[in-house]
Design a protein around this motif. Structure first.
Motif, PDB file in Angstrom:
ATOM      1  N   THR A 263     -11.212 126.531  49.249  1.00  0.00           N
ATOM      2  CA  THR A 263     -12.405 126.666  50.098  1.00  0.00           C
ATOM      3  C   THR A 263     -12.740 125.342  50.791  1.00  0.00           C
ATOM      4  OG1 THR A 263     -13.886 126.309  48.193  1.00  0.00           O
ATOM      5  CG2 THR A 263     -13.403 128.577  48.809  1.00  0.00           C
ATOM      6  N   GLN A 264     -11.796 124.872  51.579  1.00  0.00           N
ATOM      7  CA  GLN A 264     -11.998 123.643  52.338  1.00  0.00           C
ATOM      8  C   GLN A 264     -11.649 123.883  53.808  1.00  0.00           C
ATOM      9  OE1 GLN A 264      -9.360 120.928  50.297  1.00  0.00           O
ATOM     10  NE2 GLN A 264      -7.529 121.624  51.380  1.00  0.00           N
ATOM     11  N   ASN A 265     -12.039 122.942  54.663  1.00  0.00           N
ATOM     12  CA  ASN A 265     -11.829 123.047  56.108  1.00  0.00           C
ATOM     13  C   ASN A 265     -12.412 124.350  56.637  1.00  0.00           C
ATOM     14  OD1 ASN A 265     -10.551 120.522  56.197  1.00  0.00           O
ATOM     15  ND2 ASN A 265      -8.597 121.414  55.606  1.00  0.00           N
ATOM     16  N   ALA A 266     -11.607 125.252  57.166  1.00  0.00           N
ATOM     17  CA  ALA A 266     -12.139 126.490  57.755  1.00  0.00           C
ATOM     18  C   ALA A 266     -12.867 127.361  56.737  1.00  0.00           C
ATOM     19  CB  ALA A 266     -11.006 127.283  58.400  1.00  0.00           C
TER      20      ALA A 266
ATOM     21  N   THR B  56       6.476 124.310  54.285  1.00  0.00           N
ATOM     22  CA  THR B  56       5.648 123.945  55.432  1.00  0.00           C
ATOM     23  C   THR B  56       6.495 123.412  56.578  1.00  0.00           C
ATOM     24  OG1 THR B  56       3.796 123.410  53.968  1.00  0.00           O
ATOM     25  CG2 THR B  56       3.719 122.524  56.208  1.00  0.00           C
ATOM     26  N   GLU B  57       7.456 122.531  56.256  1.00  0.00           N
ATOM     27  CA  GLU B  57       8.338 121.991  57.292  1.00  0.00           C
ATOM     28  C   GLU B  57       9.133 123.112  57.956  1.00  0.00           C
ATOM     29  OE1 GLU B  57       9.724 117.540  56.142  1.00  0.00           O
ATOM     30  OE2 GLU B  57      10.475 119.107  54.825  1.00  0.00           O
ATOM     31  N   ALA B  58       9.667 124.014  57.147  1.00  0.00           N
ATOM     32  CA  ALA B  58      10.437 125.135  57.687  1.00  0.00           C
ATOM     33  C   ALA B  58       9.558 126.040  58.541  1.00  0.00           C
ATOM     34  CB  ALA B  58      11.068 125.920  56.545  1.00  0.00           C
ATOM     35  N   SER B  59       8.337 126.283  58.075  1.00  0.00           N
ATOM     36  CA  SER B  59       7.413 127.144  58.816  1.00  0.00           C
ATOM     37  C   SER B  59       7.031 126.530  60.164  1.00  0.00           C
ATOM     38  CB  SER B  59       6.152 127.386  57.976  1.00  0.00           C
ATOM     39  OG  SER B  59       5.252 128.221  58.658  1.00  0.00           O
ATOM     40  N   ASN B  60       6.779 125.224  60.177  1.00  0.00           N
ATOM     41  CA  ASN B  60       6.439 124.547  61.432  1.00  0.00           C
ATOM     42  C   ASN B  60       7.609 124.577  62.410  1.00  0.00           C
ATOM     43  OD1 ASN B  60       3.857 123.914  60.552  1.00  0.00           O
ATOM     44  ND2 ASN B  60       4.448 121.919  59.742  1.00  0.00           N
ATOM     45  N   ALA B  61       8.841 124.410  61.876  1.00  0.00           N
ATOM     46  CA  ALA B  61      10.026 124.461  62.728  1.00  0.00           C
ATOM     47  C   ALA B  61      10.215 125.863  63.306  1.00  0.00           C
ATOM     48  CB  ALA B  61      11.256 124.046  61.929  1.00  0.00           C
ATOM     49  N   LYS B  62       9.936 126.872  62.500  1.00  0.00           N
ATOM     50  CA  LYS B  62      10.074 128.252  62.951  1.00  0.00           C
ATOM     51  C   LYS B  62       9.130 128.544  64.117  1.00  0.00           C
ATOM     52  CE  LYS B  62       9.862 133.012  61.198  1.00  0.00           C
ATOM     53  NZ  LYS B  62       8.899 133.524  62.183  1.00  0.00           N
ATOM     54  N   LYS B  63       7.927 128.009  64.050  1.00  0.00           N
ATOM     55  CA  LYS B  63       6.946 128.233  65.113  1.00  0.00           C
ATOM     56  C   LYS B  63       7.394 127.645  66.454  1.00  0.00           C
ATOM     57  CE  LYS B  63       3.022 128.272  61.907  1.00  0.00           C
ATOM     58  NZ  LYS B  63       1.790 127.549  61.469  1.00  0.00           N
TER      59      LYS B  63
ATOM     60  N   PHE C  64       4.839 128.249  48.040  1.00  0.00           N
ATOM     61  CA  PHE C  64       4.280 128.532  49.362  1.00  0.00           C
ATOM     62  C   PHE C  64       2.787 128.219  49.387  1.00  0.00           C
ATOM     63  CE2 PHE C  64       1.728 131.813  51.549  1.00  0.00           C
ATOM     64  CZ  PHE C  64       1.937 131.401  52.865  1.00  0.00           C
ATOM     65  N   LEU C  65       2.062 128.637  48.364  1.00  0.00           N
ATOM     66  CA  LEU C  65       0.623 128.411  48.317  1.00  0.00           C
ATOM     67  C   LEU C  65       0.291 126.922  48.245  1.00  0.00           C
ATOM     68  CD1 LEU C  65      -0.357 131.238  45.801  1.00  0.00           C
ATOM     69  CD2 LEU C  65      -0.558 131.279  48.297  1.00  0.00           C
ATOM     70  N   GLN C  66       1.155 126.148  47.605  1.00  0.00           N
ATOM     71  CA  GLN C  66       0.934 124.706  47.500  1.00  0.00           C
ATOM     72  C   GLN C  66       1.278 123.978  48.798  1.00  0.00           C
ATOM     73  OE1 GLN C  66       3.478 124.111  44.033  1.00  0.00           O
ATOM     74  NE2 GLN C  66       1.708 123.431  42.853  1.00  0.00           N
ATOM     75  N   ASP C  67       2.314 124.453  49.501  1.00  0.00           N
ATOM     76  CA  ASP C  67       2.827 123.733  50.671  1.00  0.00           C
ATOM     77  C   ASP C  67       2.183 124.138  51.991  1.00  0.00           C
ATOM     78  OD1 ASP C  67       4.520 122.313  49.043  1.00  0.00           O
ATOM     79  OD2 ASP C  67       6.257 123.591  49.404  1.00  0.00           O
ATOM     80  N   ALA C  68       1.723 125.378  52.096  1.00  0.00           N
ATOM     81  CA  ALA C  68       1.147 125.866  53.349  1.00  0.00           C
ATOM     82  C   ALA C  68      -0.323 125.443  53.447  1.00  0.00           C
ATOM     83  CB  ALA C  68       1.268 127.387  53.429  1.00  0.00           C
ATOM     84  N   ASP C  69      -0.657 124.645  54.427  1.00  0.00           N
ATOM     85  CA  ASP C  69      -2.016 124.106  54.556  1.00  0.00           C
ATOM     86  C   ASP C  69      -3.075 125.205  54.643  1.00  0.00           C
ATOM     87  OD1 ASP C  69      -1.041 121.541  54.475  1.00  0.00           O
ATOM     88  OD2 ASP C  69      -0.970 121.297  56.647  1.00  0.00           O
TER      89      ASP C  69
END
Length: 286
Positions: free
Chosen positions: A160-163, A263-270, A147-152
């Protein structure tokens, strides 16, 4: 005259003495219990985080006893008292312990409720930043690391990147329970050092971390297969052509679709309609 300043000086000395008498016990009450230790699973997660950081050319983090104690305290609160209900998310704290309750939600943001927990529970006097996660069918190291690797969003925080680009982590803590995982990050070293291990265990390997899995978007569970088949017929009629039945551990579930990554599953869930808001993601093997 010089003597005229003595009363004022005496008052200052008395006030300073009273201040010290009040504040010193406050710091003493944050002592971490002597029997506290981290599990081998928590150690594995810490090492996996540093492997992820190493892969992106980031400096390794130090394991903090203070932040780990905060993490363990929080997952126990989440597991037993469930403050993460209604609009309160995973960074919420109940009113069942020696801390300030906090309902962390997107409508009324209370950052201090999270930031100040290390100060409330330990002698770590700086802000803490939490990354919490929940696993419906039980938490394990492999699924958490994937999960930690796949979730952006999770990866951005770890690296510590982007936000999170203005932050610079120095140390971290880990806490795990049956269904919850809590990672805490700090920008200052922990003077209390690292926690002791409860026992030694097998360390997670790179091969285990990247092992292929399949992620099911589960719509519901049913008492028997006949009920599940009827529900599956309705789902397919409503456009879920990839839906199917998943059996295991004495349960019969309906999944709407299968995905190669969390990540794909999480995006589909949203993107699911409101009537499927209680759907969850289940990790399985191909």
């Amino acid at each position: 005259m010089p003597g005229s300043q003595l009363p004022d000086l005496k008052i200052r000395v008395v006030l300073l003495f009273v201040f010290l008498m009040v504040t010193v016990p406050l710091f003493a009450q944050h002592k971490i219990p002597s029997g506290y230790c981290i599990t081998s699973q928590e150690e594995q997660v810490f090492e996996a985080i540093n492997k992820i950081r190493e892969a992106y050319k980031k400096k390794p983090l130090k394991l903090s006893v203070s932040l780990s104690f905060v993490a363990r305290t929080h997952v126990q609160d989440l597991q037993v008292n469930h403050p993460d209900t209604s609009i309160c998310n995973l960074s919420s704290w109940s009113n069942k312990g020696k801390w300030t309750p906090c309902c962390f939600n997107p409508y009324v943001v209370n950052q201090e409720g999270m930031w100040n927990k290390p100060k409330e529970l330990t002698n770590y006097r700086y802000r803490g930043y939490e990354l919490a996660s929940y696993f419906q069918d039980g938490m394990n190291v492999d699924s958490l690391v994937r999960f930690l690797q796949d979730a952006d969003d999770a990866l951005d925080m770890i690296l510590t990147q982007n936000a999170w680009e203005k932050k610079s982590w120095v140390c971290m803590g880990v806490g795990l329970s049956k269904n919850y995982a809590s990672l805490w990050f700090g920008q200052r070293e922990d003077a209390a050092g690292a926690p002791k291990l409860c026992h030694k265990g097998k360390k997670v390997s790179d091969k285990t971390v990247v092992k292929a899995k399949v992620y099911y978007l589960i719509a519901g569970s049913f008492p028997n297969k006949s009920d599940a088949k009827e529900a599956l017929r309705r789902f397919k009629k409503n456009g879920y052509k990839d839906a199917g039945i998943l059996e295991g551990k004495g349960r019969v579930r309906i999944y709407l679709a299968r995905y190669k990554s969390f990540t794909e599953a999480s995006n589909a869930k949203k993107k699911l309609p409101y009537n499927h808001r209680k759907a969850w993601i289940l990790e399985g093997t191909r």
